[in-house]
Design a protein around this motif. Structure first.
Motif, short mmCIF file in Angstrom:
data_model
loop_
_atom_site.label_atom_id
_atom_site.label_comp_id
_atom_site.label_asym_id
_atom_site.label_seq_id
_atom_site.Cartn_x
_atom_site.Cartn_y
_atom_site.Cartn_z
N UNK A 6 0.84 -1.20 0.00
CA UNK A 6 0.00 0.00 0.00
C UNK A 6 0.88 1.25 0.00
N UNK A 7 0.26 2.34 -0.23
CA UNK A 7 1.00 3.57 -0.44
C UNK A 7 1.84 3.97 0.76
N UNK A 8 1.28 3.85 1.97
CA UNK A 8 2.01 4.24 3.18
C UNK A 8 3.27 3.40 3.36
N UNK A 9 3.13 2.13 3.14
CA UNK A 9 4.28 1.24 3.25
C UNK A 9 5.35 1.64 2.25
N UNK A 10 4.88 1.91 1.05
CA UNK A 10 5.78 2.29 -0.03
C UNK A 10 6.55 3.56 0.33
N UNK A 11 5.79 4.51 0.86
CA UNK A 11 6.38 5.79 1.21
C UNK A 11 7.40 5.63 2.35
N UNK A 12 7.04 4.81 3.29
CA UNK A 12 7.93 4.56 4.42
C UNK A 12 9.23 3.95 3.93
N UNK A 13 9.08 3.00 3.04
CA UNK A 13 10.28 2.35 2.49
C UNK A 13 11.10 3.32 1.67
N UNK A 14 10.40 4.19 1.00
CA UNK A 14 11.08 5.18 0.19
C UNK A 14 11.87 6.15 1.07
N UNK A 15 11.25 6.56 2.18
CA UNK A 15 11.94 7.48 3.10
C UNK A 15 13.14 6.81 3.74
N UNK A 16 12.98 5.56 4.00
CA UNK A 16 14.09 4.79 4.55
C UNK A 16 15.25 4.76 3.56
N UNK A 17 14.90 4.57 2.31
CA UNK A 17 15.92 4.56 1.25
C UNK A 17 16.64 5.89 1.16
N UNK A 18 15.85 6.93 1.28
CA UNK A 18 16.42 8.29 1.19
C UNK A 18 17.55 8.50 2.17
N UNK A 19 17.38 7.89 3.36
CA UNK A 19 18.41 8.05 4.37
C UNK A 19 19.68 7.31 3.99
#
Lengths: 440, 138
Positions: A6-19
């Motif tokens: 889902x979108x929230x999971x995706x976004x969370x993973x994306x933010x994690x990647x950003x770090x």
């Protein structure tokens, strides 16, 4: 790929990647620096990145069109957020580009980009990410577009991933990449392609260099071996009984010639090594090095030369040890070679001072000095200021070449009949790269 | 003098030179010369098997075919340490490479690095030395 994220999971993973990835930041590096470092993959990838950002500030949006026209790489489709890349070069090209496409929020394409990114992080040596700010306090409302390119360098096995994400934020409009973002991609493509092309050339050159190095090493060994055995034989003959004065004289001449030839080979070797080998700084005792040089020259003259080493042991310094040794050895042996012969005790004095960023070394002698007209030329290739002693005219030229490699300066003051002072200044900035070697 | 020498040198002229200088010096009780490293290793193995002492000095060339000087030094590690305890190894080479010098002194029994050719002076220094000898010192 798991299409059900889902979108929230995706976004969370994306933010994690950003770090975890290297991000754009405001850096004032210029391309000139970049070119110096092309062989340091990591640095140059980052610098290329910075270059792209800088270019972004300087090139107007219309520059993008020019870029598309000029680029070796075709950016043949720019439609909304979707950018496809095609390599103009033929199929034998050593890198490939990959457009990863775009998508709406939870679209498979966006999701695929995120997952791809995660996978890349595990595999790739370097990974860069460009994105608009998705910090936690900003709301990403659902529409997003991804623009991505992957570069693979088949020579090094290194690959690079660039990704751009734009989000619909407040206006609810279907987002698209600004011309600036597109420009940055275009710049990267162009830079990276020439970077990879350079890499192949660099690889070739590196191979040639290392072959040449082992060639020079072999040749010098093979040339020297018979010469050195000749030295030994002459030495043995000199020790035999009943030699006539005439024969002894001829033997001395043969001995001198053999030594001269050996010196010439050594100089050519030193020149060639300095020209090709990487500067490798390490820590060592300068005091010990100077003592070593002094004691190796101690027996080179009949007349006693006073050797003064003013550096308190250990006098630790960090630079390219092998190069510094050749440098000091050449200068100190010149002081010995051109010592005064008028009965006054000849001396050579070494001293060193350290300031914040540099080492300043001085070699002072009370030797015959260099005539005014020659002072400027002594560092030139093959220039010889003296007709009384033999030499290739390479010694001081090699010194200057070494100093250049070490980013230092060399200068001399001299007065005929009084002596010469050679001053060498070396920067300390190699220190950070130094392999710390204990001198135990 | 009771120093036993072993010389590893593939060039026959250097070999002859080394042999002559060592013999004439009066510093040696024996000299065993081998023109390739494996022969030297075999000789040491034989000494070890017979319970005999290893030579006091090994003069070692670096560039030799098949097994070079560094490989020889590696292979020496296979011998029990007490066998080598009194053996001093001196490299005798035409190499000018600083890396070779640094590398040589990482080996426990290497006590000197000399530029060819061997001379009486160098030999005397080896026998008298209490410290390691770096090139150019003699």
């Amino acid at each position: 790929m798991d299409p059900t994220l889902d979108y929230d999971t995706l976004l969370e993973r994306y933010r994690d990647l950003q770090k975890r990835v290297t991000k754009f930041s405001s850096v004032e590096q210029d391309l000139i620096n970049t070119r110096d470092r092309l062989d340091h993959e990591l640095i140059s990838y980052k610098r290329l990145h910075h270059f792209g950002e800088r270019a972004l500030r300087e090139i107007s949006a219309t520059g993008f069109n020019a870029l598309v026209t000029e680029a070796i790489v075709d950016i043949f489709e720019v439609e909304g957020a979707l950018v496809h890349f095609r390599n103009k070069a033929d199929n034998s090209s050593s890198f490939e580009l990959e457009g990863l496409g775009s998508g709406l929020g939870t679209d498979p394409a966006f999701q695929s980009a995120i997952l791809h990114l995660e996978e890349r992080l595990e595999k790739d040596k370097v990974l860069l990410l460009e994105t608009n700010d998705l910090s936690a306090d900003r709301k990403l409302s659902g529409f997003s577009r991804a623009m991505a390119a992957r570069f693979e360098d088949t020579v090094s096995g290194c690959s690079l991933f660039i990704m751009g994400i734009v989000s619909r934020e407040f206006d609810g409009l279907y987002p698209s990449f600004s011309p600036k973002s597109q420009t940055i991609f275009g710049i990267f493509l162009k830079q990276l392609q020439s970077f990879f092309a350079n890499r192949i050339r660099t690889e070739d050159l590196r191979k040639t260099n290392s072959e040449l190095d082992s060639f020079v090493y072999s040749v010098s060994h093979d040339l020297r071996a018979p010469l050195l055995s000749l030295q030994g034989i002459i030495e043995l003959i000199k020790e035999s009984d009943n030699l006539s004065t005439e024969v002894k004289e001829y033997l001395e001449m043969a001995d001198t010639s053999v030594h001269r030839l050996d010196n010439n080979i050594r100089e050519i070797l030193e020149y060639s090594r300095n020209a090709r080998l990487k500067v490798t700084p390490e820590q060592f005792s300068i005091s010990e090095m100077v003592e070593e040089i002094f004691s190796s020259l101690k027996y080179s003259t009949v007349q006693e030369v006073k050797f003064i080493n003013e550096v308190e042991p250990p006098g630790s310094m960090s630079t390219d040890r092998a190069r510094l040794k050749v440098l000091l050895n050449n200068i100190i042996s010149n002081s010995v070679k051109y010592r005064r012969k008028d009965g006054v005790q000849p001396f050579v004095k070494f001293s060193m001072e350290q300031t914040e960023g540099r080492y300043e070394m001085k070699i002072e002698d009370n030797g015959e000095g260099i005539p005014e007209g020659s002072r400027e030329k002594v560092f030139d290739m093959f220039y010889r200021a003296s007709t009384t002693t033999a030499g290739t005219g390479l010694g001081l030229y090699i010194c200057r070449e070494i100093i250049t490699k070490l980013h230092g300066t060399i200068s001399l003051e001299s007065e005929v009949g009084k002596g010469t002072v050679v001053t060498m200044v070396l920067p300390k900035n190699h220190q950070s790269m130094a392999k710390i070697k204990s001198n135990a | 003098m009771t120093n036993s020498f072993m010389v590893l040198e593939d060039d026959d002229i250097f070999m002859e030179l080394n042999n002559k200088i060592i013999t004439k010096s009066g510093l040696a009780s024996s000299v065993d010369c081998f023109d390739y490293a494996q022969a030297g290793l075999d000789h040491l193995a034989k000494l070890a098997a017979e319970g005999k002492l290893f030579p006091d000095f090994i003069l070692l060339d670096l560039r030799m075919p098949i097994i070079n000087g560094f490989e020889f030094l590696e292979k020496l590690k296979a011998f029990p340490n007490d066998k080598l305890a009194n053996t001093k190894i001196h490299l005798l080479t035409s190499s000018l490479d600083e890396n070779d010098i640094e590398r040589a002194f990482t080996y426990e029994h290497v006590r000197g690095f000399h530029s060819k050719p061997l001379s009486l002076k160098k030999l005397q220094a080896m026998v008298a030395a209490t410290d390691v000898i770096r090139p150019g010192k003699i």
